[in-house]
Design an enzyme around this catalytic site. Structure first.
Site, PDB file in Angstrom:
ATOM      1  CG  HIS A 114      27.141  68.016  35.693  1.00 24.58           C
ATOM      2  ND1 HIS A 114      27.640  67.841  36.662  1.00 24.58           N
ATOM      3  CD2 HIS A 114      27.584  66.757  35.194  1.00 24.58           C
ATOM      4  CE1 HIS A 114      28.694  66.726  36.729  1.00 24.58           C
ATOM      5  NE2 HIS A 114      28.241  66.195  35.809  1.00 24.58           N
ATOM      6  NE  ARG A 209      31.726  66.987  45.967  1.00 26.37           N
ATOM      7  CZ  ARG A 209      32.174  68.213  46.458  1.00 26.37           C
ATOM      8  NH1 ARG A 209      32.228  68.938  46.748  1.00 26.37           N
ATOM      9  NH2 ARG A 209      33.615  67.945  45.717  1.00 26.37           N
TER      10      ARG A 209
END
Length: 339
Positions: A114, A209
């Site tokens: 993140h 991802r």
């Protein structure tokens, strides 16, 4: 206790939202009496995020979202420490900053990362995300990805990520119930299979991802990877140590971690515990063990029952209230601004 005014905020309970995930399972059925069919990976128990807003369950404010209450009550809900500069108005002070979930990983989650605030501002629609996990249940040998292996260089990880051969770069750690894991922005991470986890995080759904095991999503299509964005935000330093805190003494709590200006405490109520809200911050509870109730108002006649999976938001302007355990201990996580 004094009588509650009709316009006064009070302890708010919420209806959870369930999220079907390709890696989800049915383990959360033991926590919630009504859960939809399918592989449920997440229960959002307290959220004002646009991707899933939980509704108030109790009292005259039932059916409202936290976002609506911010518009109506502003600082009375969030607290004076939530001001942006000199303006406490919710439209100028962003959204409610915390999201609390329970996660069941029946399969490995994608390897992901993140952004932090400095990276998020460079990408429209992205928002910073720091998070913490409490491992509640773990199958024998269950593990997580927590950062990169020592000695992995940016060049090596870049090459591995672009070739789809990242597993040898990842720091795999076995975990047990009671472990606390901090995931600062930039930390490569993933839950492995066989875990039930309580997660508290900034109110963000931005996920980059790196690897997803070449598996299709629930729609049968390959899930998108975000290699360039992930490599841009990855932190190569050692992540915080995983800890296993001791249980707090009766009617007290211990700080088990901090993230993004918030403290996270693990608390234990035994019998009766009188609590006094702070005008500077809301407090959010996620109940993890035992049963009981939160009571307030004249003679404590108004109350809401709590059990594992229940979430309660204590507004900053809430009256004094009492926690009561029905038998034994009432164990819960609480989150509030670090003051």
């Amino acid at each position: 206790m004094r009588c509650l005014r009709l316009d006064q905020l009070y302890p708010l309970s919420f209806i959870p939202l369930f999220k079907e995930k390709v890696w989800g399972g049915r383990r959360l059925e033991s926590w919630f009496t009504a859960m939809p069919q399918g592989p449920i990976g997440e229960a959002w128990v307290l959220s004002a995020h646009p991707h899933g807003m939980t509704l108030v369950e109790n009292g005259p404010l039932a059916g409202k979202t936290i976002a609506e209450l911010l518009v109506e009550h502003g600082e009375g809900l969030a607290g004076s420490a939530g001001r942006c500069g000199d303006s406490p108005t919710p439209t100028e002070c962003s959204e409610f900053p915390v999201l609390i979930k329970l996660l069941n990983s029946n399969d490995d989650l994608s390897v992901q990362v993140h952004p932090g605030p400095e990276n998020a501002v460079a990408h429209p629609g992205a928002s910073a995300k720091s998070e913490m996990w409490i491992i509640l249940e773990a199958d024998p040998g269950a593990a997580i990805i927590h950062g990169l292996r020592e000695g992995v260089t940016p060049q090596k990880f870049h090459e591995a990520a672009r070739s789809g051969d990242v597993m040898d770069c990842l720091n795999r750690v076995e975990v047990s119930a009671g472990d606390v894991v901090s995931i600062p922005p930039g930390t490569i991470h993933a839950l492995g299979a066989g875990l039930l986890v309580a997660e508290v995080q900034q109110s963000s759904d931005t996920v980059y991802r790196v690897w997803d095991y070449d598996r299709p999503g629930l729609d049968g299509q390959p899930r998108e990877l975000h290699i360039d964005q992930a490599l841009e935000v990855t932190d190569y330093s050692r992540p915080p140590e995983i800890t296993r805190p001791q249980m707090a003494q009766a009617n007290s709590g211990i700080t088990i971690g901090s993230f993004a200006g918030f403290d996270v405490r693990l608390s234990r109520c035994c019998g009766r515990w009188e609590r006094h809200p702070s005008s500077r911050s809301f407090t959010a509870f996620l109940f993890l063990g035992g049963t009981g109730e939160v009571a307030w108002g004249e003679d404590e006649r108004t109350h809401v029952s709590v059990r594992p999976g229940s979430s309660i938001l204590i507004p900053a302007s809430c009256p004094d209230y009492v926690l009561r355990s029905e038998s034994g201990n009432l164990v819960f996580m609480e989150v509030s601004r670090a003051l």
